[in-house]
Scaffold this motif. Structure first.
Motif, PDB file in Angstrom:
ATOM      1  N   ASP A  19       0.823  -1.207   0.000  1.00 48.71           N
ATOM      2  CA  ASP A  19       0.000   0.000   0.000  1.00 48.71           C
ATOM      3  C   ASP A  19       0.861   1.264   0.000  1.00 48.71           C
ATOM      4  O   ASP A  19       0.599   2.209  -0.758  1.00 48.71           O
ATOM      5  N   ARG A  26       2.840   6.300  -7.150  1.00 48.20           N
ATOM      6  CA  ARG A  26       1.681   6.482  -8.021  1.00 48.20           C
ATOM      7  C   ARG A  26       1.961   7.564  -9.079  1.00 48.20           C
ATOM      8  O   ARG A  26       2.329   8.691  -8.749  1.00 48.20           O
ATOM      9  N   SER A  81      -0.419  -9.040  -2.548  1.00 54.11           N
ATOM     10  CA  SER A  81      -0.850  -7.716  -2.087  1.00 54.11           C
ATOM     11  C   SER A  81      -0.660  -6.676  -3.187  1.00 54.11           C
ATOM     12  O   SER A  81      -1.510  -5.789  -3.377  1.00 54.11           O
ATOM     13  N   ALA A  84      -3.364  -7.274  -5.848  1.00 51.05           N
ATOM     14  CA  ALA A  84      -4.691  -6.804  -5.455  1.00 51.05           C
ATOM     15  C   ALA A  84      -4.858  -5.331  -5.817  1.00 51.05           C
ATOM     16  O   ALA A  84      -5.921  -4.905  -6.296  1.00 51.05           O
ATOM     17  N   ILE A  85      -3.813  -4.539  -5.612  1.00 51.05           N
ATOM     18  CA  ILE A  85      -3.856  -3.120  -5.981  1.00 51.05           C
ATOM     19  C   ILE A  85      -3.919  -2.981  -7.499  1.00 51.05           C
ATOM     20  O   ILE A  85      -4.699  -2.187  -8.039  1.00 51.05           O
ATOM     21  N   ARG A  87      -5.063  -5.037  -9.746  1.00 47.07           N
ATOM     22  CA  ARG A  87      -6.379  -5.420 -10.274  1.00 47.07           C
ATOM     23  C   ARG A  87      -7.429  -4.364  -9.978  1.00 47.07           C
ATOM     24  O   ARG A  87      -8.292  -4.083 -10.816  1.00 47.07           O
ATOM     25  N   ARG A  88      -7.354  -3.776  -8.791  1.00 48.05           N
ATOM     26  CA  ARG A  88      -8.327  -2.749  -8.427  1.00 48.05           C
ATOM     27  C   ARG A  88      -8.188  -1.505  -9.302  1.00 48.05           C
ATOM     28  O   ARG A  88      -9.190  -0.907  -9.694  1.00 48.05           O
ATOM     29  N   GLU A  89      -6.961  -1.125  -9.606  1.00 47.83           N
ATOM     30  CA  GLU A  89      -6.723   0.122 -10.332  1.00 47.83           C
ATOM     31  C   GLU A  89      -6.704  -0.069 -11.847  1.00 47.83           C
ATOM     32  O   GLU A  89      -6.737   0.916 -12.589  1.00 47.83           O
ATOM     33  N   ASN A  90      -6.647  -1.316 -12.301  1.00 47.12           N
ATOM     34  CA  ASN A  90      -6.647  -1.603 -13.745  1.00 47.12           C
ATOM     35  C   ASN A  90      -7.611  -2.754 -14.022  1.00 47.12           C
ATOM     36  O   ASN A  90      -7.194  -3.859 -14.391  1.00 47.12           O
ATOM     37  N   PRO A  91      -8.915  -2.526 -13.856  1.00 42.40           N
ATOM     38  CA  PRO A  91      -9.875  -3.631 -13.926  1.00 42.40           C
ATOM     39  C   PRO A  91      -9.952  -4.323 -15.286  1.00 42.40           C
ATOM     40  O   PRO A  91     -10.414  -5.458 -15.366  1.00 42.40           O
TER      41      PRO A  91
END
Length: 216
Positions: A19, A26, A81, A84-85, A87-91
């Motif tokens: 995280d 970013r 981990s 997971a980020i 996938r969330r930010e690049n669906p």
């Protein structure tokens, strides 16, 4: 340290800091003109719609940028981990967990491009020939590899980043030696670029970019 121990240590490190790492970096590469230029040149060499694997993709920032440049890209990483980020930010992008030393999900000659953006820095030097042989295997003839890493002779040891109780060595390499290893693996090295560190990005070493091609 055995190969399995090395993978376990790398995975544990990035699972712990995922995280904070994603927040800190970013959009960093997309905002840097040199990084953006290298990635844009690489995307043009591969060609629109080219099938590319971003190996050691982390939270998926570079993966998403490559997709925005017209590539058909997927990501692979050791850290669930980090994934997971990503996938969330690049669906719309496929991400999977695995080691880039064994690309079991990719057949011989199945990719137009391979990207290792600061991910080979966690591979011990004696495993680099096997790593580059695996990159060569999955690339189609005429396919391109992009490799980014820090320049130097001594590793950087990072201990307790953002206060997390983990530590890891980050290997620095010499571009000429990396080019030799790529050539030995059957690649034709087409581009060698080194830039000086950017103090605003807390860089302490020059940064190298190599683009190599599997001969047609």
């Amino acid at each position: 340290m055995t190969h399995a121990d090395h993978l376990t240590a790398t995975r544990a490190f990035y699972d712990a800091i995922a995280d904070d790492y994603a927040d800190h970096f970013r959009d960093a590469h997309a905002a840097d003109p040199m990084d953006r230029a290298v990635l844009t040149v690489y995307a043009e060499l591969v060609g629109t719609g080219g099938r590319v694997a971003d190996l050691g993709c982390g939270p998926g920032g570079i993966t998403g940028l490559l997709a925005s440049l017209g590539l058909s890209v997927s990501g692979l990483d050791l850290s669930e981990s980090m994934l997971a980020i990503a996938r969330r930010e690049n669906p719309g992008i496929r991400f999977e967990r695995g080691s880039m030393l064994k690309l079991e999900g990719h057949a011989d000659g199945s990719l137009d491009g391979v990207v290792s953006w600061y991910s080979s820095i966690h591979t011990p030097v004696d495993e680099l020939p096997a790593l580059f042989a695996e990159f060569h295997r999955v690339l189609t003839p005429g396919g391109h590899l992009l490799l980014a890493f820090q320049v130097g002779d001594e590793p950087r040891h990072l201990d307790r980043p953002w206060g997390h109780p983990v530590a890891l060595d980050f290997q620095r390499r010499r571009p000429e030696r990396m080019a030799e290893l790529l050539a030995a693996a059957g690649f034709d090295v087409r581009v060698r670029t080194v830039r000086e560190p950017e103090p605003d990005r807390d860089e302490s070493a020059p940064q190298a970019y190599l683009i190599a091609r599997r001969p047609a």
